[in-house]
Design a protein around this motif. Structure first.
Motif, PDB file in Angstrom:
ATOM      1  N   VAL A   1     -51.684 -25.533  -9.830  1.00 54.43           N
ATOM      2  CA  VAL A   1     -52.678 -25.068 -10.793  1.00 54.43           C
ATOM      3  C   VAL A   1     -53.654 -24.110 -10.106  1.00 54.43           C
ATOM      4  CG1 VAL A   1     -54.545 -25.769 -12.318  1.00 54.43           C
ATOM      5  CG2 VAL A   1     -52.475 -27.154 -12.199  1.00 54.43           C
ATOM      6  N   LEU A   2     -54.049 -24.462  -8.865  1.00 60.11           N
ATOM      7  CA  LEU A   2     -54.964 -23.600  -8.111  1.00 60.11           C
ATOM      8  C   LEU A   2     -54.355 -22.213  -7.921  1.00 60.11           C
ATOM      9  CD1 LEU A   2     -57.556 -23.243  -6.424  1.00 60.11           C
ATOM     10  CD2 LEU A   2     -56.304 -24.122  -4.463  1.00 60.11           C
ATOM     11  N   ILE A   3     -53.076 -22.186  -7.508  1.00 62.20           N
ATOM     12  CA  ILE A   3     -52.405 -20.898  -7.301  1.00 62.20           C
ATOM     13  C   ILE A   3     -52.315 -20.132  -8.625  1.00 62.20           C
ATOM     14  CG2 ILE A   3     -50.186 -19.808  -6.727  1.00 62.20           C
ATOM     15  CD1 ILE A   3     -49.842 -22.078  -4.636  1.00 62.20           C
ATOM     16  N   ALA A   4     -51.994 -20.842  -9.714  1.00 60.77           N
ATOM     17  CA  ALA A   4     -51.921 -20.182 -11.024  1.00 60.77           C
ATOM     18  C   ALA A   4     -53.256 -19.505 -11.346  1.00 60.77           C
ATOM     19  CB  ALA A   4     -51.549 -21.202 -12.099  1.00 60.77           C
ATOM     20  N   GLY A   5     -54.351 -20.208 -11.091  1.00 58.35           N
ATOM     21  CA  GLY A   5     -55.671 -19.626 -11.336  1.00 58.35           C
ATOM     22  C   GLY A   5     -55.915 -18.395 -10.481  1.00 58.35           C
ATOM     23  N   HIS A   6     -55.553 -18.473  -9.210  1.00 55.02           N
ATOM     24  CA  HIS A   6     -55.736 -17.330  -8.318  1.00 55.02           C
ATOM     25  C   HIS A   6     -54.866 -16.147  -8.745  1.00 55.02           C
ATOM     26  CE1 HIS A   6     -57.739 -19.261  -4.537  1.00 55.02           C
ATOM     27  NE2 HIS A   6     -58.302 -19.636  -5.657  1.00 55.02           N
ATOM     28  N   VAL A   7     -53.651 -16.446  -9.208  1.00 57.57           N
ATOM     29  CA  VAL A   7     -52.748 -15.367  -9.637  1.00 57.57           C
ATOM     30  C   VAL A   7     -53.371 -14.593 -10.810  1.00 57.57           C
ATOM     31  CG1 VAL A   7     -50.539 -14.894 -10.770  1.00 57.57           C
ATOM     32  CG2 VAL A   7     -50.614 -16.362  -8.748  1.00 57.57           C
ATOM     33  N   ILE A   8     -54.018 -15.340 -11.734  1.00 57.44           N
ATOM     34  CA  ILE A   8     -54.631 -14.683 -12.893  1.00 57.44           C
ATOM     35  C   ILE A   8     -55.699 -13.676 -12.464  1.00 57.44           C
ATOM     36  CG2 ILE A   8     -56.105 -15.068 -14.928  1.00 57.44           C
ATOM     37  CD1 ILE A   8     -53.203 -15.862 -15.357  1.00 57.44           C
TER      38      ILE A   8
ATOM     39  N   GLY B   1     -62.498 -20.180 -14.556  1.00 58.89           N
ATOM     40  CA  GLY B   1     -62.401 -21.407 -13.752  1.00 58.89           C
ATOM     41  C   GLY B   1     -62.510 -22.658 -14.596  1.00 58.89           C
ATOM     42  N   ILE B   2     -63.576 -22.781 -15.403  1.00 58.46           N
ATOM     43  CA  ILE B   2     -63.697 -24.022 -16.167  1.00 58.46           C
ATOM     44  C   ILE B   2     -62.718 -24.049 -17.328  1.00 58.46           C
ATOM     45  CG2 ILE B   2     -66.126 -24.396 -15.527  1.00 58.46           C
ATOM     46  CD1 ILE B   2     -66.795 -23.990 -18.468  1.00 58.46           C
ATOM     47  N   GLY B   3     -62.341 -22.870 -17.829  1.00 58.71           N
ATOM     48  CA  GLY B   3     -61.323 -22.819 -18.878  1.00 58.71           C
ATOM     49  C   GLY B   3     -60.027 -23.453 -18.401  1.00 58.71           C
ATOM     50  N   ILE B   4     -59.556 -23.035 -17.225  1.00 60.73           N
ATOM     51  CA  ILE B   4     -58.298 -23.567 -16.692  1.00 60.73           C
ATOM     52  C   ILE B   4     -58.442 -25.060 -16.386  1.00 60.73           C
ATOM     53  CG2 ILE B   4     -56.653 -23.411 -14.787  1.00 60.73           C
ATOM     54  CD1 ILE B   4     -57.220 -20.447 -14.636  1.00 60.73           C
TER      55      ILE B   4
ATOM     56  N   ALA C   1     -55.188 -16.958 -21.459  1.00 61.89           N
ATOM     57  CA  ALA C   1     -55.677 -16.840 -22.834  1.00 61.89           C
ATOM     58  C   ALA C   1     -55.947 -18.206 -23.461  1.00 61.89           C
ATOM     59  CB  ALA C   1     -54.673 -16.048 -23.675  1.00 61.89           C
ATOM     60  N   ALA C   2     -54.973 -19.129 -23.322  1.00 59.70           N
ATOM     61  CA  ALA C   2     -55.145 -20.454 -23.920  1.00 59.70           C
ATOM     62  C   ALA C   2     -56.377 -21.175 -23.346  1.00 59.70           C
ATOM     63  CB  ALA C   2     -53.873 -21.290 -23.722  1.00 59.70           C
ATOM     64  N   PRO C   3     -56.578 -21.199 -22.030  1.00 60.86           N
ATOM     65  CA  PRO C   3     -57.776 -21.856 -21.497  1.00 60.86           C
ATOM     66  C   PRO C   3     -59.079 -21.258 -22.014  1.00 60.86           C
ATOM     67  CG  PRO C   3     -56.206 -21.552 -19.727  1.00 60.86           C
ATOM     68  CD  PRO C   3     -55.646 -20.845 -20.922  1.00 60.86           C
ATOM     69  N   VAL C   4     -59.131 -19.913 -22.137  1.00 62.94           N
ATOM     70  CA  VAL C   4     -60.380 -19.314 -22.614  1.00 62.94           C
ATOM     71  C   VAL C   4     -60.610 -19.669 -24.086  1.00 62.94           C
ATOM     72  CG1 VAL C   4     -61.567 -17.132 -23.056  1.00 62.94           C
ATOM     73  CG2 VAL C   4     -60.358 -17.461 -20.899  1.00 62.94           C
ATOM     74  N   LEU C   5     -59.525 -19.674 -24.880  1.00 64.74           N
ATOM     75  CA  LEU C   5     -59.669 -20.059 -26.285  1.00 64.74           C
ATOM     76  C   LEU C   5     -60.091 -21.520 -26.407  1.00 64.74           C
ATOM     77  CD1 LEU C   5     -56.644 -18.223 -27.943  1.00 64.74           C
ATOM     78  CD2 LEU C   5     -59.075 -17.654 -28.057  1.00 64.74           C
ATOM     79  N   LEU C   6     -59.490 -22.364 -25.562  1.00 66.73           N
ATOM     80  CA  LEU C   6     -59.857 -23.784 -25.583  1.00 66.73           C
ATOM     81  C   LEU C   6     -61.337 -23.961 -25.251  1.00 66.73           C
ATOM     82  CD1 LEU C   6     -58.803 -26.749 -25.770  1.00 66.73           C
ATOM     83  CD2 LEU C   6     -58.716 -26.701 -23.286  1.00 66.73           C
ATOM     84  N   LEU C   7     -61.807 -23.144 -24.302  1.00 62.04           N
ATOM     85  CA  LEU C   7     -63.216 -23.190 -23.905  1.00 62.04           C
ATOM     86  C   LEU C   7     -64.123 -22.933 -25.109  1.00 62.04           C
ATOM     87  CD1 LEU C   7     -64.905 -22.744 -20.910  1.00 62.04           C
ATOM     88  CD2 LEU C   7     -65.317 -20.625 -22.103  1.00 62.04           C
ATOM     89  N   LEU C   8     -63.718 -21.956 -25.949  1.00 67.78           N
ATOM     90  CA  LEU C   8     -64.514 -21.650 -27.137  1.00 67.78           C
ATOM     91  C   LEU C   8     -64.550 -22.861 -28.076  1.00 67.78           C
ATOM     92  CD1 LEU C   8     -63.304 -18.004 -27.914  1.00 67.78           C
ATOM     93  CD2 LEU C   8     -65.245 -18.746 -26.542  1.00 67.78           C
TER      94      LEU C   8
ATOM     95  N   VAL D   1     -64.253 -18.675  -4.379  1.00 63.51           N
ATOM     96  CA  VAL D   1     -64.902 -19.980  -4.487  1.00 63.51           C
ATOM     97  C   VAL D   1     -64.925 -20.420  -5.946  1.00 63.51           C
ATOM     98  CG1 VAL D   1     -67.078 -21.235  -4.257  1.00 63.51           C
ATOM     99  CG2 VAL D   1     -66.378 -19.679  -2.464  1.00 63.51           C
ATOM    100  N   THR D   2     -65.253 -19.474  -6.828  1.00 68.43           N
ATOM    101  CA  THR D   2     -65.581 -19.826  -8.206  1.00 68.43           C
ATOM    102  C   THR D   2     -64.403 -20.445  -8.955  1.00 68.43           C
ATOM    103  OG1 THR D   2     -67.077 -17.956  -8.098  1.00 68.43           O
ATOM    104  CG2 THR D   2     -66.765 -18.930 -10.242  1.00 68.43           C
ATOM    105  N   ILE D   3     -63.171 -20.011  -8.671  1.00 68.77           N
ATOM    106  CA  ILE D   3     -62.011 -20.658  -9.288  1.00 68.77           C
ATOM    107  C   ILE D   3     -61.674 -21.935  -8.502  1.00 68.77           C
ATOM    108  CG2 ILE D   3     -59.530 -20.455  -9.726  1.00 68.77           C
ATOM    109  CD1 ILE D   3     -60.714 -18.624 -11.585  1.00 68.77           C
ATOM    110  N   SER D   4     -61.639 -21.791  -7.181  1.00 70.37           N
ATOM    111  CA  SER D   4     -61.177 -22.893  -6.328  1.00 70.37           C
ATOM    112  C   SER D   4     -62.040 -24.148  -6.473  1.00 70.37           C
ATOM    113  CB  SER D   4     -61.185 -22.463  -4.861  1.00 70.37           C
ATOM    114  OG  SER D   4     -60.418 -21.310  -4.676  1.00 70.37           O
ATOM    115  N   ILE D   5     -63.333 -23.967  -6.700  1.00 62.21           N
ATOM    116  CA  ILE D   5     -64.225 -25.126  -6.741  1.00 62.21           C
ATOM    117  C   ILE D   5     -63.910 -26.005  -7.952  1.00 62.21           C
ATOM    118  CG2 ILE D   5     -66.165 -24.217  -8.106  1.00 62.21           C
ATOM    119  CD1 ILE D   5     -67.954 -25.318  -5.802  1.00 62.21           C
ATOM    120  N   PHE D   6     -63.418 -25.382  -9.024  1.00 60.14           N
ATOM    121  CA  PHE D   6     -63.099 -26.172 -10.215  1.00 60.14           C
ATOM    122  C   PHE D   6     -61.683 -26.741 -10.155  1.00 60.14           C
ATOM    123  CE2 PHE D   6     -66.481 -23.391 -11.879  1.00 60.14           C
ATOM    124  CZ  PHE D   6     -67.339 -24.380 -12.319  1.00 60.14           C
ATOM    125  N   LEU D   7     -60.810 -26.084  -9.408  1.00 56.24           N
ATOM    126  CA  LEU D   7     -59.409 -26.510  -9.391  1.00 56.24           C
ATOM    127  C   LEU D   7     -59.028 -27.197  -8.083  1.00 56.24           C
ATOM    128  CD1 LEU D   7     -57.804 -23.358 -11.082  1.00 56.24           C
ATOM    129  CD2 LEU D   7     -58.704 -25.421 -12.158  1.00 56.24           C
TER     130      LEU D   7
END
Lengths: 292, 259
Positions: free
Chosen positions: B126-133, B108-111, A30-37, B196-202
């Motif tokens: 961080v990569l694993i956190a993104g994949h978990v989401i 991806g870019i948000g994280i 949630a925080a990353p998506v809000l930050l993106l905005l 790919v889409t998450i991993s490429i950014f993280l």
């Protein structure tokens, strides 16, 4: 029976159980998506990457007032529409056949339709690269038929084929889901009333399967417009789509504000479509997939 | 007529994988189809590409850890959403499902932005956190579907016989929802392994997952050894499918009951 404090404590139990997951999702999602905005409202100096304005619609205006970027947005939507149409045309007959064949054949066909989903998208795209590129299968066939040669790589056609291949199973499952719910008695009634097979299909089966067809189309279109890997691999820099711009702006041009604005536009477009999908799915008996 | 169309479309669906497998044996030093001759040479070349072997192992590790975490978190959420009725339940459900609805590139870019603004370096965590989401929603749905079919009375009976809540869950409910749990874990694993889409950014500077490493060659001409690597990944996936099919049935994964 239970006294008031006890009941209130009971009401807390689900929240306590879910708290760790909720906190994790709030921080990592949630925080990353809000930050993106927020970032999408930041304007940077393109040569120093320093933020020069905090709350401005600059990035949105840059995107929406520039013919180049609007062209990319239009291309993204156009590709999504064509892929959806391809999936409907190739998906409907298959879904229909699935309702008419025997259970054993259906189980095998289902397995074959779903199994590509577990193969890496990158690798499925490589397969199409070999089929559509120079010295590929299409090239060889075109040569045999006397057309000279064929090289579809880095074209919109290649991107459409690649995306249709990836999202096709969602369409079939969706249409099949609503076809399956049609009571066979309705079909018999149509036949008893003198409708031929074609008439029975167009007047009874097709209208009754519309929820699945619409839901499938919405999901395929939404997945298409936000897809990144397939357009990049099969279309590359010659067929840029919105998600490609997000990637390019983030990792190559380092304009995170502009990247975030494009991502937000994608978010809004898919958000509207998904909301429509949810409404369609709720209103029908559509036994949907994992997206509900 | 319908039958012919169906089998032709399914042929097209399977064609890219067949083409990759076929081309991996080509004797030519360039990628072409139909392939020329037969050799296993490119498999040897592929296995000697240390960075690709490393990436494969790295992807396996990331996907395995993601699978375990997503299954645990997804299981917890599924139990709460299925077994409790409380205000805010629907909103919670929608919130936990939303990573499936949002474009993956946005997540991806948000994280990436969030963690770099906090001063975190790109790490595997961080990569694993993104994949978990992005994988937990699948686990919630699959485990939740299993759980809906289990009568809560069974667990209550165990409680009445003196079992502690956790023990009643572990000994009564858990064995009954095992297919959903296994499906959730495998699905999370595959989704993470493929991403790919998450991993490429993280991606961390040192380690890159296999799909990203293949993707990063996107503007270069195809080489036969890359096709051999892809063929090996397909074979690996086929082995996984066979495993899923034996345990729960593949169609169970996509929310359609196996019939």
């Amino acid at each position: 029976m239970t006294d008031e404090p006890n009941r209130r404590r009971r009401a807390l139990v689900p929240w306590l159980l879910i708290a760790p997951v909720l906190v994790a999702f709030l921080i990592v999602f949630a925080a990353p998506v809000l930050l993106l905005l927020l970032t999408s409202l930041e304007r940077i100096n393109p040569s120093t990457f320093v933020v020069i304005e905090r709350f401005t619609a600059y990035n949105y205006l840059k995107f929406l007032l520039d013919g180049f970027y609007l062209g990319i947005l239009w291309r993204t939507i156009h590709i999504g529409l064509v892929v959806t149409a391809v999936c409907v045309v190739l998906g409907y007959p298959v879904a229909l056949y699935l309702t008419r064949c025997g259970p054993r054949e259906r189980a095998i066909l289902m397995l074959l339709i779903i199994s590509p989903l577990v193969v890496s998208i990158v690798i499925r795209n490589l397969g199409w690269l070999i089929i559509l590129g120079r010295r590929g299968l299409l090239d060889a066939l075109a040569g045999l038929l006397g057309f000279g040669g064929a090289d579809l790589l880095r074209t919109e056609t290649a991107v459409v084929i690649g995306l249709a291949h990836i999202f096709y199973p969602f369409m079939v499952l969706s249409i099949y889901g609503s076809l399956q719910n049609i009571d066979p008695a309705v079909m018999r009634a149509a036949a008893n009333l003198g409708a031929g097979p074609w008439r029975a299909f167009s007047a009874v089966t097709l209208p009754l399967s519309m929820p699945g067809l619409i839901a499938g189309s919405l999901i395929v279109f939404a997945l298409c417009v936000s897809s990144f890997v397939t357009p990049a691999l099969l279309g590359g820099a010659r067929v840029k789509v919105a998600a490609y711009l997000v990637w390019e702006q983030t990792l190559q041009l380092l304009d995170w504000g502009f990247a975030s604005a494009i991502a937000t536009i994608l978010l809004i477009v898919t958000g509207i479509i998904m909301y429509a999908y949810k409404r369609v799915a709720e209103r029908s008996w559509f036994a949907g997939g994992v997206f509900q | 007529m319908l039958r012919i169309v169906t089998y032709m479309v399914i042929g097209l669906l399977l064609l890219p994988m067949a083409v990759v497998l076929g081309t991996s044996f080509t004797a030519a030093s360039f990628v072409s189809f139909p392939p020329q001759g037969f050799t296993l040479r490119w498999y040897a070349v592929a296995l000697a590409k240390q960075e690709f072997v490393d990436s494969f192992v790295y992807s396996l590790v990331i996907a395995a850890i993601t699978g375990v975490i997503a299954t645990a978190l997804g299981g917890l959420v599924a139990v709460v959403l299925v077994r409790f009725r409380f205000t805010g339940r629907e909103a919670l459900d929608a919130f936990f499902m939303s990573p499936l609805v949002l474009p993956t590139i946005v997540i991806g870019i948000g994280i990436l932005q969030f963690f770099s603004q906090l001063g975190f370096k790109a790490t595997s965590t961080v990569l694993i956190a993104g994949h978990v989401i992005i994988t937990t929603p699948y686990a919630i749905r699959l485990i939740g579907a299993s759980l809906t079919g289990v009568d809560p009375v069974l667990e209550r009976a165990a409680r009445n016989l003196g079992a502690a809540p956790l023990r009643a869950f572990a000994e009564i409910t858990l064995p009954l929802i095992r297919p959903g749990v296994v499906a959730g874990a495998i699905f999370a694993f595959i989704t993470s392994f493929d991403n790919v889409t998450i991993s490429i950014f993280l991606a961390t500077p040192r380690q890159v997952t296999l799909p990203v490493r293949i993707f990063n060659l996107w503007d270069q001409p195809l080489e036969p050894w890359l096709i051999a690597i892809s063929a090996m990944v397909i074979l690996f996936t086929v082995a996984l499918i066979a495993l899923i099919e034996r345990t729960i049935g593949l169609s169970g994964l996509y929310g359609q009951p196996a019939k």
